[in-house]
Design a protein around this motif. Structure first.
Motif, PDB file in Angstrom:
ATOM      1  N   ASN A 130       0.823  -7.214  -1.734  1.00  0.00           N
ATOM      2  CA  ASN A 130      -0.463  -6.510  -1.788  1.00  0.00           C
ATOM      3  C   ASN A 130      -0.950  -6.326  -3.229  1.00  0.00           C
ATOM      4  O   ASN A 130      -2.144  -6.442  -3.514  1.00  0.00           O
ATOM      5  CB  ASN A 130      -0.339  -5.144  -1.109  1.00  0.00           C
ATOM      6  CG  ASN A 130      -0.256  -5.255   0.403  1.00  0.00           C
ATOM      7  OD1 ASN A 130      -0.702  -6.250   0.983  1.00  0.00           O
ATOM      8  ND2 ASN A 130       0.326  -4.258   1.046  1.00  0.00           N
ATOM      9  N   GLU A 133       6.241  -6.649   1.011  1.00  0.00           N
ATOM     10  CA  GLU A 133       4.851  -6.514   1.460  1.00  0.00           C
ATOM     11  C   GLU A 133       3.996  -5.831   0.401  1.00  0.00           C
ATOM     12  O   GLU A 133       2.857  -6.240   0.133  1.00  0.00           O
ATOM     13  CB  GLU A 133       4.799  -5.726   2.761  1.00  0.00           C
ATOM     14  CG  GLU A 133       3.396  -5.581   3.328  1.00  0.00           C
ATOM     15  CD  GLU A 133       3.371  -4.817   4.638  1.00  0.00           C
ATOM     16  OE1 GLU A 133       2.271  -4.704   5.227  1.00  0.00           O
ATOM     17  OE2 GLU A 133       4.431  -4.330   5.072  1.00  0.00           O
ATOM     18  N   GLN A 134       4.539  -4.791  -0.232  1.00  0.00           N
ATOM     19  CA  GLN A 134       3.774  -4.096  -1.257  1.00  0.00           C
ATOM     20  C   GLN A 134       3.603  -4.953  -2.508  1.00  0.00           C
ATOM     21  O   GLN A 134       2.549  -4.920  -3.150  1.00  0.00           O
ATOM     22  CB  GLN A 134       4.448  -2.764  -1.602  1.00  0.00           C
ATOM     23  CG  GLN A 134       4.439  -1.748  -0.475  1.00  0.00           C
ATOM     24  CD  GLN A 134       3.041  -1.427   0.032  1.00  0.00           C
ATOM     25  OE1 GLN A 134       2.043  -1.555  -0.687  1.00  0.00           O
ATOM     26  NE2 GLN A 134       2.946  -1.008   1.294  1.00  0.00           N
ATOM     27  N   PRO A 187       9.252  -4.119   3.711  1.00  0.00           N
ATOM     28  CA  PRO A 187       8.207  -3.261   3.134  1.00  0.00           C
ATOM     29  C   PRO A 187       8.026  -3.417   1.629  1.00  0.00           C
ATOM     30  O   PRO A 187       6.897  -3.351   1.133  1.00  0.00           O
ATOM     31  CB  PRO A 187       8.677  -1.844   3.488  1.00  0.00           C
ATOM     32  CG  PRO A 187      10.147  -1.981   3.774  1.00  0.00           C
ATOM     33  CD  PRO A 187      10.319  -3.329   4.364  1.00  0.00           C
ATOM     34  N   GLU A 224      11.458  -6.800   8.953  1.00  0.00           N
ATOM     35  CA  GLU A 224      10.717  -5.831   8.149  1.00  0.00           C
ATOM     36  C   GLU A 224      11.035  -6.013   6.670  1.00  0.00           C
ATOM     37  O   GLU A 224      12.200  -6.026   6.278  1.00  0.00           O
ATOM     38  CB  GLU A 224      11.101  -4.409   8.569  1.00  0.00           C
ATOM     39  CG  GLU A 224      10.520  -3.957   9.890  1.00  0.00           C
ATOM     40  CD  GLU A 224      10.811  -2.485  10.122  1.00  0.00           C
ATOM     41  OE1 GLU A 224       9.991  -1.639   9.704  1.00  0.00           O
ATOM     42  OE2 GLU A 224      11.862  -2.178  10.706  1.00  0.00           O
ATOM     43  N   GLU A 239       7.138 -12.519   8.983  1.00  0.00           N
ATOM     44  CA  GLU A 239       6.416 -12.437  10.256  1.00  0.00           C
ATOM     45  C   GLU A 239       6.998 -13.402  11.277  1.00  0.00           C
ATOM     46  O   GLU A 239       7.176 -13.051  12.450  1.00  0.00           O
ATOM     47  CB  GLU A 239       4.938 -12.751  10.031  1.00  0.00           C
ATOM     48  CG  GLU A 239       4.091 -12.622  11.294  1.00  0.00           C
ATOM     49  CD  GLU A 239       2.617 -12.860  11.028  1.00  0.00           C
ATOM     50  OE1 GLU A 239       1.828 -12.753  11.996  1.00  0.00           O
ATOM     51  OE2 GLU A 239       2.245 -13.158   9.878  1.00  0.00           O
ATOM     52  N   MET A 259       6.178 -13.295   3.033  1.00  0.00           N
ATOM     53  CA  MET A 259       5.508 -12.529   4.086  1.00  0.00           C
ATOM     54  C   MET A 259       5.302 -13.380   5.344  1.00  0.00           C
ATOM     55  O   MET A 259       5.425 -12.896   6.469  1.00  0.00           O
ATOM     56  CB  MET A 259       4.165 -11.983   3.585  1.00  0.00           C
ATOM     57  CG  MET A 259       4.284 -10.964   2.455  1.00  0.00           C
ATOM     58  SD  MET A 259       5.606  -9.756   2.711  1.00  0.00           S
ATOM     59  CE  MET A 259       5.155  -9.034   4.282  1.00  0.00           C
TER      60      MET A 259
END
Length: 334
Positions: free
Chosen positions: A306, A302-303, A299, A297, A292, A288
């Protein structure tokens, strides 16, 4: 003159690679625990990491780092990413000049976000460096099943020479000049494997799994290209090949973590009961940060981050992916 190889790290993959090498050249395996080293040398088994498998009787092991490294003509680093730098620094006083160093680790260093070959260049400047990577599940290779791998080195001549050192009849080794791409493919796919495991744990079907794997490949390719990797590398063994094996195999540690998360278990209890490292857990926050930095991107990654590091339920993470804006399939790749 035949070369001598030293493999540092007696986990499942380090032991398996040492078992391959000893079929071609004299090889010594370093184990952190003296008891494990003795077991490998005397019983030709590694019951902790590879229970039930017999090793080549010619493979010797030691818990003495200097003994393993001092006369080696090839150094193979089979330790996880979080211990890679410290172990390499311990090796540095023992290793002779210009000895090639090959990494087996499929992760990125937390804190610096560096690849293992970047660490090799920092700790052992002047040494040829590279990575052996691909869809290589240790137990299948020890069982004698056919497999293929990629050896990417900073020096093409050395890569060609070492190709014969690593290869056996059922274990085919290809060379590749894209060290960055090969290394990133092995590290980034672990995060996607957690996502694939989460889908299985949630009880989704093959359509979902195929979508996760394919879109995961698109994500790791975007970041890999941004960091200097070649696009075709991610379509080969170091990219798609490794991703497939890690996402679908019951032997995959990262897929196992994802599956357990999909079933509602906490990451702490999953990790606590595991005997081996799931690199994707530690790699997710690094990915991540890199995404950045390079404006890419990611996604799915990212999940995963999380769920693993922020406690988000896996089911909620999948709903979040379904609500994403619609884009072209090759968005960010062309």
């Amino acid at each position: 003159m035949r070369i001598k190889a030293a493999v540092i790290g007696a986990g499942s993959w380090g032991t398996t690679v040492a078992n391959l090498l000893v079929q071609n050249v004299p090889t010594i395996l370093w184990a952190r625990e003296a008891g494990l080293a003795e077991q490998i040398s005397t019983t030709h088994r590694n019951e902790r990491y590879l229970p039930g498998f017999s090793l080549d009787a010619r493979l010797a092991a030691t818990a003495d780092l200097e003994e393993a490294v001092c006369s080696a003509d090839l150094l193979v680093m089979g330790v996880p990413s979080h211990g890679f730098r410290d172990t390499l620094e311990a090796v540095s006083p023992c290793i002779r000049a210009w000895v090639p160093v090959v990494s087996l680790a499929k992760g990125l260093e937390q804190g610096t976000n560096k690849r293992m070959t970047e660490i090799i260049q920092e700790v052992l400047p002047g040494h040829p460096y590279g990575v052996l990577t691909g869809p290589n599940l240790a137990k299948e290779i020890l069982a004698g099943h056919a497999a293929a791998s990629v050896l990417a080195m900073s020096d093409a001549t050395i890569a060609t020479r070492l190709q014969d050192v690593f290869a056996t009849e059922p274990f085919r080794v290809y060379t590749n000049d894209d060290v960055i791409g090969c290394e990133l493919g092995g590290a980034l796919k672990n995060v996607m494997a957690i996502a694939s495991g989460m889908a299985d744990g949630l009880g989704t079907g093959d359509n979902t799994r195929a979508a996760v794997i394919t879109r995961g490949l698109a994500e790791l390719t975007r970041l890999g290209m941004a960091m200097g990797g070649k696009p075709m590398t991610f379509a080969g063994l170091a990219g798609m090949g490794d991703l497939l094996a890690t996402c679908i195999s019951p032997q995959s540690r990262n897929r196992h973590v994802g599956e357990q998360l999909g079933r509602g278990r906490r990451i702490e209890e999953i990790i606590e009961e595991m005997h081996m490292v799931a690199e994707g857990v530690k790699t997710a926050p690094v990915v991540m940060e890199l995404a950045e930095r390079y404006g890419v991107e990611m996604p799915i990654a990212e999940q995963v981050f999380n769920v693993v590091h922020r406690g988000r339920p896996a089911e909620e993470a999948y709903r979040g992916l379904l609500r994403r804006r619609r884009v072209r399939e090759m968005h960010g790749l062309d």
